[in-house]
Scaffold this active site. Sequence first.
Site, short mmCIF file in Angstrom:
data_model
loop_
_atom_site.label_atom_id
_atom_site.label_comp_id
_atom_site.label_asym_id
_atom_site.label_seq_id
_atom_site.Cartn_x
_atom_site.Cartn_y
_atom_site.Cartn_z
N GLU A 52 0.83 -1.21 0.00
CA GLU A 52 0.00 0.00 0.00
C GLU A 52 0.86 1.26 0.00
OE1 GLU A 52 -3.67 2.21 2.29
OE2 GLU A 52 -3.53 0.02 2.38
N THR A 53 2.00 1.21 0.66
CA THR A 53 2.89 2.37 0.65
C THR A 53 3.40 2.64 -0.76
OG1 THR A 53 3.54 1.95 2.94
CG2 THR A 53 5.01 3.34 1.62
#
Length: 129
Positions: A52-53
């Site tokens: 997700e980062t």
Amino acid sequence: MKFQREGTLIAALGMEIVEIIEGRVVMTMPVDERTRQPFGYLHGGASVALAETAASLGAAALIDPEMELSFGLEINANHIKSKRDGIVTATAEIEHRGRTTMVWTIKITDEEGALISLSRCTMAVVEKR
């Protein structure tokens, strides 16, 4: 692109940015005491955090930071292979770039290129208020 690293999950988990270009982000993360689950293997949640980062940084690079923000809307992950130590690499690539959403595919691999985890992340794009 300007963002804060210190005091964030990026710093806490030892993530490093290798490359950010339009539609693609490459990041690494160690498999160590910060990212292992209690049984000694890479924690699935750490893999999801890395995925997700990478998608978040990719989305942020594609929006107008004066007018818009992007947030993770949904993520799913298939954990394919376990890993006890070393480094994993996330490669995020954009699949869809719409006005209000983006969809990213993120492949996490080990040092030999073996697939560790496969994720898809939908990013919301919203106007700043």
